[in-house]
Each structure stands twice: as structure tokens, then as C-alpha cells.
Design an enzyme around this catalytic site. Structure first.
Site, mmCIF file in Angstrom:
data_model
loop_
_atom_site.group_PDB
_atom_site.id
_atom_site.type_symbol
_atom_site.label_atom_id
_atom_site.label_comp_id
_atom_site.label_asym_id
_atom_site.label_seq_id
_atom_site.Cartn_x
_atom_site.Cartn_y
_atom_site.Cartn_z
ATOM 1 N N ASN A 124 38.578 26.258 20.492
ATOM 2 C CA ASN A 124 37.269 26.579 21.065
ATOM 3 C C ASN A 124 37.108 28.093 20.980
ATOM 4 O O ASN A 124 37.940 28.840 21.490
ATOM 5 C CB ASN A 124 37.209 26.113 22.519
ATOM 6 N N TYR A 269 25.497 27.900 32.311
ATOM 7 C CA TYR A 269 24.943 26.765 31.573
ATOM 8 C C TYR A 269 25.968 25.854 30.912
ATOM 9 O O TYR A 269 25.880 24.635 31.030
ATOM 10 C CB TYR A 269 23.967 27.322 30.521
#
Length: 488
Positions: A124, A269
Site C-alpha cells: 500500500n 476520508y
């Protein structure tokens, strides 16, 4: 690095009007447990971090088993495919492409062969020196099968192993060759590693299964632990490598340059609201920024609504602080997902109805404050505002629970080139006019960071400021910083 696929101008309007996360990663060492199935459920909880491809690699002694494909976790795996992934340890990945186009060859985990056996890696983040790293490895006669920076990291480790180093020495040596953001889970025949770059831009957490002996789990977020009944232990620290084997878990600080710069968008978010960061759920942080937004930018209205799902906690916070009632004004179709079936032209012209549908009897005759977490291009915001007005809203005030996004990300978020970011070329008033609201306001940069209750210097907020904490090579910067290149 930016994706190797390009978009025509009209295709920008069909992209989701949000920053998009790169990936979710998972790792587990648990002899005696069904590691493939546990990894599947971990990835299922991390699906929001990437919906393009998914994969799991397991190790059964020296033998690696791999299954990966394009699609959602639930589409890629079934009972049969999971049954063909035996072993004592596993790593898994769910992907949104940032470096390397969206093709199955670029799906992860990446598997490479070394003199010590196979290595499977899930990544990631995004390297900023992929080109230089690949050139160095090609000079060593290394071979590549994909276009991803993730494969470059795996090949670098394999190259160091083949020089005679053990797994740990090889990994630490390879990480020293990597610049950028990387949170990794890596499986070898001997054990599983969890690694973060020295700035810890992307999250990675450690959990424990309540077994005897204790078994360890790695995940991008705590929601990936919760789903399998693992207990959150702690974060992998910036610049740390944890090595999980039959002996337990050992920790190595492979970099002495640690300076935490967690991506602030994880807080706003990306991460799920039920995930824990900084000792609390992200729902709590998002409530706080909503309250701050109400204090900074009040508006006279009848109801407060949020854009589902990510705008809702901030909308509730705004309502609490302002005393204006909270209501559900938009209903989300949660089963749309990523479809390869394109909507008809008529459906496209009708705007956002596939994903969001307004509640006319809630909105009609009302002055509405609508809360969202960000505006990237403004295309979706404009459609939402039109839908609210069509449903009878007499005024629409939009409030955004983050500052204006003015700069692209180079660390694992797929933001557009700078000239596609509406706040890079327009003032707040001009954005408001373009999306058709009665008023528009963004949360202040200071308020966003202050609400974390942490050291504000421990977050990366480069997408709002252009202050990149990890040096980005000029050739990479120029690929996205269109306005700076043009001198505007």
C-alpha cells in the site's frame, strides 16, 4: 508515479470525484488456522481501500499458493478457490491502481523466486523512485513481469537474497533503496513481515488472535482485525519492520530517519469510520471536524445533511454544534459497486441517481446545508446540488470537512494532474458558482490538524499545501504539477 493509462478529457467526468486510495494489505501467521479464509475476511473489511483486484498468497512449508484476479474480493474468491490455498501463513491485497495500469498482471500479491524460496509481497503506497530502482535492478539482470512499483520492491528484496543475505538483511537492504510511501506485508517460507516507510505515510496495524500460542495479524486498518476477532495490539511504527515467525514477533527499526507523516486523508476520508487511529475511532475525529466546520463557517438553514457515507459523521457534528436538525436527504445505493456495464446515455445525463437518490419529502421547501469530505474536480458536487434543487430545496449551502485540494499526491492516492483539481485553478467563490450553491466553505487547514489532538507536524497534508515531506524527483513532479511547470 502516475498510472500508465491515460484518460481523455471526457473520461475525467466518469471517474469518481474523490481522491482514491491505493490498496489494502493483510498478513497473518497462524499455524493450525485456516489462514486463507481469515485473509479473505480481512480483505473483505478492507474492500473500501481498493476495488480493482484482489489476491491471496499462502505458504505451505516451502510451497507458495497464489490466487488473484480482477474484481471485488467477493468476486475473486469462493469456497473452492480458498480451499486451494492451504498453509500456515498468508498475505493478501486489494488494489486500486496508482503505479501500473489496472490489469491482472499488476494484481497483487507479487511473488518472486529467490535462492531461499518464494517471497510474496503486498504493498500500500507509492514509490517516487520507481524508474531509478527498476534501472538499478535491470542492471543486475533482474526480470520483471509487471509495471508496478510493488514488484520492484519485491525484486529488490529477491536480488539482495540472491547476493547471499538472509530474509531480514535482504529486506532491510532493499528498503534502503526505496523512496516514497510503503506499508508492506511480506510472506516467506520462514514467516511474515510487516513494514512501514520512515514517514509512515500509509497505516499498518498489528493484532493478536486469542489462541494458544498467540498468533499475530497485520492489516491496513483495525477493521481488518475486528472482522476475524483479532485484538488490536499497536501500530507498526514508521521505519519499523516486524518479523513474525514460530518464535513470536520481533521488531527491527530498519531506518534511523523516522519522522511520522501519516496521510491526513486517512483520518478525513479513506479509513473506515469504525477503524481506530490515535486511540479513538475515526468517527469521533470526523464528528469533531464537523463541529469545527460549524464554528468556522455557519449558515442559516433548516436541515443539515451529509453525502453518504463519508460525509455523514461530519454532518452530524455540524448539526450538533449548530443546533440545526440533522436529516437524511440522500439515500445511497450500496450495491452499485464498480460495474463494467456502462449506464445508458439517458442514465448518465440524469446525473448521480445510480449511486445517490434524494428524498424529496425531506428536502422540499427546505434551506439545506450539505456536508461532504472533499471536492476534487467538482463534477459530482454539481450533480448533487442540482439533484437537491430538483427535489425542492430552496437554498443549498455546501460545507467541506477538509481544505481545498490544490496539489496532487505522489504517495499512493490517485489524484488527477493539478490542472484537473478545481481548487488549483479557481477561488472558493468561483467553485461555488460552478457547482451552483448559495454558499461554499471549506474547513481550515489549521482546524483540520488541530482536531486530530495530535502533533500537527506528524501528518502529511501535501495535497492541501504542496509541501511534500518526502522529496519527489523533478521528473515525477512535472508529470502532475502542471500549473507549476507552466509557471502559473
Amino acid at each position: 508515479m502516475i498510472p500508465n493509462h491515460s484518460f481523455a478529457a471526457d473520461e475525467h467526468s466518469n471517474k469518481p470525484d474523490k481522491p482514491e486510495e491505493a490498496c489494502g494489505v493483510f498478513g497473518i501467521y497462524a499455524p493450525g488456522e485456516d489462514v486463507a479464509k481469515l485473509t479473505y475476511f480481512g480483505l473483505y473489511a478492507l474492500q473500501h481501500r481498493g476495488q480493482e483486484s484482489a489476491g491471496i498468497a499462502t505458504f505451505e512449508g516451502e510451497k507458495v499458493h497464489l490466487h488473484k484476479d480482477m474484481g471485488l474480493v467477493s468476486q475473486v474468491f469462493n469456497e473452492s478457490s480458498l480451499g486451494h490455498l492451504p498453509g500456515n501463513l498468508a498475505v493478501g491485497h486489494t488494489r486500486y491502481s496508482t503505479t501500473g495500469s489496472s490489469r491482472v498482471v499488476n494484481a497483487q500479491p507479487v511473488v518472486v523466486e529467490t535462492r531461499l524460496g518464494s517471497l510474496a509481497l503486498a504493498h500500500n503506497g507509492n514509490l517516487v523512485n520507481t524508474k531509478e530502482l527498476r534501472e538499478e535492478l535491470l542492471s543486475r539482470k533482474c526480470e520483471f513481469v509487471s509495471t508496478t512499483d510493488s514488484e520492484a520492491i519485491a525484486v529488490a528484496i529477491g536480488s539482495e537474497v540472491d547476493k547471499g543475505k538472509d530474509w531480514l538483511e535482504a529486506a532491510i537492504s532493499a528498503f534502503g533503496m526505496c523512496q516514497g510511501a510503503f506499508s508492506l506485508t511480506i510472506a516467506t517460507p520462514k514467516g511474515v513481515m510487516g513494514v512501514r516507510d520512515p514517514q509512515g505515510v500509509r497505516p499498518l496495524v498489528i493484532g493478536i488472535l486469542p489462541t494458544t500460542p498467540v498468533r499475530y495479524v497485520l492489516a491496513s486498518e483495525t477493521c481488518g482485525l475486528d472482522i476475524i476477532g483479532a485484538e488490536f495490539l499497536r501500530d507498526v511504527e514508521p521505519g519499523e519492520l516486524v518479523w513474525i515467525t514460530e518464535e513470536g514477533m520481533a521488531s527491527f527499526h530498519w531506518s534511523q530517519q523516522q519522522k511520522r507523516k501519516l496521510c491526513i486523508f486517512e483520518m478525513i476520508y479513506f479509513a473506515r469510520p469504525d477503524s481506530q487511529m490515535e486511540g479513538e475511532s475515526l468517527y469521533s475525529y470526523r464528528l469533531r471536524i464537523g463541529r469545527l466546520l460549524a464554528a468556522e463557517s455557519p449558515a442559516d438553514a433548516d436541515i443539515v445533511i451529509g453525502v453518504p457515507d463519508s460525509g455523514i459523521p461530519a454532518a452530524i457534528g455540524f448539526s450538533q454544534a449548530s443546533g440545526i436538525p440533522y436529516a437524511e436527504g440522500l439515500i445511497k445505493n450500496r450495491y452499485v459497486g464498480r460495474t463494467f456495464i456502462q449506464p445508458t446515455q439517458t442514465m448518465r445525463e440524469s446525473g448521480i441517481r445510480m449511486k445517490l437518490n434524494p428524498l424529496k419529502d425531506v428536502l422540499e421547501g427546505k434551506r439545506v446545508i450539505i456536508i461532504d469530505d472533499s471536492i476534487v474536480r467538482g463534477t459530482t458536487s454539481r450533480k448533487i446540488v442540482k439533484a437537491l434543487r430538483d427535489a425542492g430545496a430552496t437554498a443549498v449551502h455546501m460545507r467541506i470537512s477538509s481544505p481545498p485540494v490544490t496539489h496532487p499526491c505522489f504517495y499512493g492516492i490517485d489524484t488527477d494532474n493539478q490542472d484537473q483539481l478545481i481548487a488549483a485553478t479557481k477561488s472558493v467563490a468561483e467553485i461555488g458558482a460552478q457547482i451552483g450553491v448559495d454558499s461554499l466553505a471549506f474547513l481550515s487547514w489549521d482546524g483540520m490538524l488541530r482536531a486530530t489532538n495530535e502533533d500537527p507536524m506528524s501528518f502529511c497534508s501535501a495535497c492541501f499545501t504542496g509541501d511534500y515531506p518526502i522529496d519527489v524527483p523533478e521528473v515525477v513532479k512535472r508529470s502532475k504539477l502542471i500549473l507549476e511547470k507552466a509557471g502559473t
